[in-house]
Structure formats: C-alpha cells, structure tokens
Write a protein that holds these residues in place. Structure first.
Motif, mmCIF file in Angstrom:
data_model
loop_
_atom_site.group_PDB
_atom_site.id
_atom_site.type_symbol
_atom_site.label_atom_id
_atom_site.label_comp_id
_atom_site.label_asym_id
_atom_site.label_seq_id
_atom_site.Cartn_x
_atom_site.Cartn_y
_atom_site.Cartn_z
ATOM 1 N N GLU A 6 0.850 -1.183 0.000
ATOM 2 C CA GLU A 6 0.000 0.000 0.000
ATOM 3 C C GLU A 6 0.887 1.235 0.000
ATOM 4 O OE1 GLU A 6 -3.854 -1.330 2.558
ATOM 5 O OE2 GLU A 6 -1.958 -1.261 3.656
ATOM 6 N N HIS A 7 0.420 2.288 -0.648
ATOM 7 C CA HIS A 7 1.185 3.529 -0.758
ATOM 8 C C HIS A 7 0.362 4.663 -0.144
ATOM 9 C CE1 HIS A 7 3.792 1.437 -3.662
ATOM 10 N NE2 HIS A 7 2.668 0.989 -4.189
ATOM 11 N N PHE A 8 1.011 5.483 0.681
ATOM 12 C CA PHE A 8 0.346 6.633 1.286
ATOM 13 C C PHE A 8 1.268 7.843 1.159
ATOM 14 C CE2 PHE A 8 -0.980 2.843 3.639
ATOM 15 C CZ PHE A 8 -2.369 2.911 3.512
ATOM 16 N N ALA A 9 0.677 9.001 0.894
ATOM 17 C CA ALA A 9 1.480 10.214 0.747
ATOM 18 C C ALA A 9 0.675 11.421 1.195
ATOM 19 C CB ALA A 9 1.927 10.386 -0.707
ATOM 20 N N SER A 10 1.380 12.464 1.610
ATOM 21 C CA SER A 10 0.760 13.750 1.917
ATOM 22 C C SER A 10 1.272 14.765 0.905
ATOM 23 C CB SER A 10 1.112 14.192 3.342
ATOM 24 O OG SER A 10 2.514 14.290 3.494
ATOM 25 N N ASN A 29 4.186 14.046 7.890
ATOM 26 C CA ASN A 29 4.377 15.482 7.745
ATOM 27 C C ASN A 29 4.116 15.862 6.292
ATOM 28 O OD1 ASN A 29 4.967 18.099 8.401
ATOM 29 N ND2 ASN A 29 7.016 17.708 9.157
ATOM 30 N N ALA A 30 3.963 17.153 6.028
ATOM 31 C CA ALA A 30 3.722 17.604 4.660
ATOM 32 C C ALA A 30 4.838 17.126 3.737
ATOM 33 C CB ALA A 30 3.623 19.124 4.635
ATOM 34 N N GLY A 31 4.473 16.703 2.524
ATOM 35 C CA GLY A 31 5.458 16.281 1.535
ATOM 36 C C GLY A 31 6.152 14.979 1.859
ATOM 37 N N SER A 32 5.444 14.053 2.517
ATOM 38 C CA SER A 32 6.045 12.780 2.913
ATOM 39 C C SER A 32 5.321 11.613 2.245
ATOM 40 C CB SER A 32 5.983 12.614 4.435
ATOM 41 O OG SER A 32 6.638 13.689 5.086
ATOM 42 N N ALA A 33 6.014 10.470 2.140
ATOM 43 C CA ALA A 33 5.414 9.303 1.496
ATOM 44 C C ALA A 33 5.969 8.030 2.108
ATOM 45 C CB ALA A 33 5.692 9.318 -0.014
ATOM 46 N N ILE A 34 5.091 7.027 2.256
ATOM 47 C CA ILE A 34 5.502 5.709 2.746
ATOM 48 C C ILE A 34 4.891 4.618 1.884
ATOM 49 C CG2 ILE A 34 5.818 6.399 5.164
ATOM 50 C CD1 ILE A 34 3.065 5.038 5.725
ATOM 51 N N ASP A 35 5.576 3.481 1.867
ATOM 52 C CA ASP A 35 5.034 2.248 1.325
ATOM 53 C C ASP A 35 4.845 1.290 2.493
ATOM 54 O OD1 ASP A 35 5.359 3.267 -1.235
ATOM 55 O OD2 ASP A 35 7.301 2.314 -1.515
ATOM 56 N N VAL A 36 3.772 0.506 2.465
ATOM 57 C CA VAL A 36 3.512 -0.479 3.513
ATOM 58 C C VAL A 36 3.354 -1.840 2.852
ATOM 59 C CG1 VAL A 36 2.046 -1.146 5.443
ATOM 60 C CG2 VAL A 36 2.303 1.276 4.857
ATOM 61 N N GLN A 37 4.182 -2.799 3.283
ATOM 62 C CA GLN A 37 4.169 -4.130 2.694
ATOM 63 C C GLN A 37 3.841 -5.142 3.796
ATOM 64 O OE1 GLN A 37 7.874 -5.335 0.910
ATOM 65 N NE2 GLN A 37 6.872 -6.730 -0.515
ATOM 66 N N TRP A 38 2.815 -5.949 3.549
ATOM 67 C CA TRP A 38 2.377 -6.943 4.515
ATOM 68 C C TRP A 38 2.906 -8.302 4.080
ATOM 69 C CZ3 TRP A 38 0.135 -4.588 8.565
ATOM 70 C CH2 TRP A 38 -0.409 -3.318 8.349
ATOM 71 N N VAL A 174 2.921 33.804 11.723
ATOM 72 C CA VAL A 174 1.740 32.969 11.964
ATOM 73 C C VAL A 174 1.171 32.490 10.632
ATOM 74 C CG1 VAL A 174 -0.572 32.911 12.960
ATOM 75 C CG2 VAL A 174 1.243 34.205 14.096
ATOM 76 N N VAL A 175 1.088 33.395 9.670
ATOM 77 C CA VAL A 175 0.570 33.030 8.344
ATOM 78 C C VAL A 175 1.459 31.976 7.693
ATOM 79 C CG1 VAL A 175 0.203 33.904 5.995
ATOM 80 C CG2 VAL A 175 -0.631 35.205 7.970
ATOM 81 N N MET A 176 2.774 32.102 7.839
ATOM 82 C CA MET A 176 3.692 31.132 7.251
ATOM 83 C C MET A 176 3.443 29.739 7.836
ATOM 84 S SD MET A 176 7.873 31.154 7.270
ATOM 85 C CE MET A 176 7.926 30.969 9.072
ATOM 86 N N GLN A 177 3.268 29.656 9.168
ATOM 87 C CA GLN A 177 3.015 28.364 9.793
ATOM 88 C C GLN A 177 1.669 27.796 9.355
ATOM 89 O OE1 GLN A 177 4.098 27.449 13.791
ATOM 90 N NE2 GLN A 177 5.279 29.327 14.041
ATOM 91 N N PHE A 178 0.654 28.659 9.237
ATOM 92 C CA PHE A 178 -0.646 28.208 8.761
ATOM 93 C C PHE A 178 -0.536 27.619 7.354
ATOM 94 C CE2 PHE A 178 -4.439 28.868 6.242
ATOM 95 C CZ PHE A 178 -5.457 28.387 7.043
ATOM 96 N N ASN A 179 0.172 28.311 6.477
ATOM 97 C CA ASN A 179 0.254 27.879 5.079
ATOM 98 C C ASN A 179 1.003 26.567 4.915
ATOM 99 O OD1 ASN A 179 -1.237 30.049 4.189
ATOM 100 N ND2 ASN A 179 0.532 31.295 3.617
ATOM 101 N N ARG A 180 1.904 26.251 5.851
ATOM 102 C CA ARG A 180 2.601 24.973 5.785
ATOM 103 C C ARG A 180 1.650 23.802 6.025
ATOM 104 N NH1 ARG A 180 7.783 26.353 9.614
ATOM 105 N NH2 ARG A 180 9.080 27.428 8.083
ATOM 106 N N ARG A 181 0.555 24.070 6.753
ATOM 107 C CA ARG A 181 -0.324 22.989 7.196
ATOM 108 C C ARG A 181 -1.578 22.833 6.340
ATOM 109 N NH1 ARG A 181 0.176 20.919 12.345
ATOM 110 N NH2 ARG A 181 1.948 21.716 13.531
ATOM 111 N N ASN A 182 -1.874 23.784 5.494
ATOM 112 C CA ASN A 182 -3.170 23.784 4.829
ATOM 113 C C ASN A 182 -3.050 24.022 3.330
ATOM 114 O OD1 ASN A 182 -5.136 23.809 7.274
ATOM 115 N ND2 ASN A 182 -3.660 25.426 7.752
ATOM 116 N N GLN A 183 -3.983 23.392 2.589
ATOM 117 C CA GLN A 183 -4.040 23.655 1.157
ATOM 118 C C GLN A 183 -4.567 25.055 0.896
ATOM 119 O OE1 GLN A 183 -6.241 19.971 0.026
ATOM 120 N NE2 GLN A 183 -4.578 19.677 -1.414
ATOM 121 N N THR A 184 -5.517 25.506 1.728
ATOM 122 C CA THR A 184 -5.967 26.890 1.661
ATOM 123 C C THR A 184 -4.827 27.784 2.131
ATOM 124 O OG1 THR A 184 -8.247 26.242 2.134
ATOM 125 C CG2 THR A 184 -7.665 28.552 2.512
ATOM 126 N N GLN A 185 -4.428 28.733 1.317
ATOM 127 C CA GLN A 185 -3.280 29.580 1.632
ATOM 128 C C GLN A 185 -3.731 31.003 1.933
ATOM 129 O OE1 GLN A 185 0.436 28.183 1.152
ATOM 130 N NE2 GLN A 185 -1.116 26.829 2.017
#
Length: 208
Positions: A6-10, A29-38, A174-185
C-alpha cells in the motif's frame, strides 16, 4: 502476499494521518510518502520521503520495520519518529524501545543484509545516521545514541500538534506556519500587516 503493498502520501501543504490495517497509526508530515508491505511475520514499511511518526500496534509475532535511507528501525509496540533528509536519517523514540541499524537493501527488497550492529533506543533517545553513499564498502559502526531533553523532544514533535501558542509573534510568521499545514493559503493584503504582533492559542488546522 509479498506483492501486497500500500502507498500513502501527503501533499506539500498539509499533513495526513493514516490508520493501517493492523491498527498502527502513521502521521505524515507535509510532503512525505511511505510504502507499507504486509508479508508473513513482518509489517514492513519504507519511508520514501519526508518525516513520519509511527504509533505501533503491539504484535509480537509480527515486528514493525521501517526502512529509510539505508537504515532499518525495528519495533513491536512503541512510538517513534523518522525523518529522512538528503544527508542523514534521524530517529527519535517517544514510547517503548526500538533497534536501529544500517541495512544494505531497500524496504521493497525481499531480503535485507545488516551491515552494522544494532543500536537500541528507548524513550527520549535519538540517533542521526548519515546516509551511506552507494557502493561504500566500509562496515560502519553502530548508530550513536543521544538523550534529548523534554524541550528538544517537544521541538522535534511540534509539527504534529496543530495547536500552537503565539506570544508577541509577527503576523507574517503565523501566516507562514498556517500555510505549511493547509491547502488553503493565506496572503496578507498589506505588507505592514505582517509586522503586526499577535498572541494567543491557535489551532492551525482549523481553516474557518
């Protein structure tokens, strides 16, 4: 099945929480990706980019193994964070115990070859392991373990907590930290507004 991956990404602007089929929870975290193998007898994950915190569901029959940048982190029931950067992989333990060692194969490989002794990390311990250049023949030593203070641990885990306390902080920060976390900028209509200082407790993931 070994092919059960399985593949998951942000995306680059927001974090993502994933609950795996065994009940383990992964915060990306933002811009991260993992693969999960069972696979039989193992829960095998590969951190492909970025940073993730793993809350591992206990299962002594199936170790939880995270591979990143040429190291392997093995746990049974615990919590830890892995950050994959260009030059090094950092692991910090927030609950339980994990072992960390260099391996010669990637997470997607059917087999891994240990190339260093394992280092054992417990709560509030951290290791930073340089990424080994491809083809390097020297056998590296076990990863070095260091204690982290409560303040250092909070700083390392701060990206997971959307509730942030600001004290006399410029609005632009504050705006910079908000924008790191949200698609709405958010954008500031006037440059002078960025200099305005504010304080308070703000949940940065609450766009409204």
């Amino acid at each position: 099945s070994p092919l059960d991956v399985e593949h998951f990404a942000s995306d680059g602007a927001s974090q993502r929480r994933v609950t795996l089929r065994d009940g383990s929870v992964v915060d990306l975290n933002a811009g991260s990706a993992i693969d999960v193998q069972w696979v039989a007898g193992e829960r095998r994950l590969g951190l492909r980019s970025g940073e993730a915190h793993f809350q591992v569901a206990p299962d002594k029959a199936r170790p939880f193994i995270v591979a990143a940048g040429g190291i392997s982190v093995r746990a049974v029931g615990t919590a830890f964070q892995v950050q994959l950067a260009a030059a090094a992989v950092a692991v910090v333990v927030t609950e339980g115990t994990v072992s960390v060692q260099r391996v010669a194969a990637a997470a997607s490989s059917r087999s891994q070859v240990d190339v260093s002794p394992a280092a054992v990390l417990t709560v509030n311990e951290r290791t930073v392991v340089p990424v080994t250049p491809a083809g390097e023949a020297d056998v590296p030593a076990a990863p070095q373990v260091e204690r982290v203070s409560a303040e250092q641990l909070r700083a390392l885990l701060a990206w997971q907590d959307p509730v942030v306390t600001f004290n006399d902080t410029p609005l632009r920060d504050v705006v910079m930290q908000f924008n790191r976390r949200n698609q709405t900028q958010l954008t500031l209509g006037e440059r002078e507004l960025g200099e305005r200082r504010i304080g308070g407790v703000i949940a940065l993931d609450q766009v409204e």
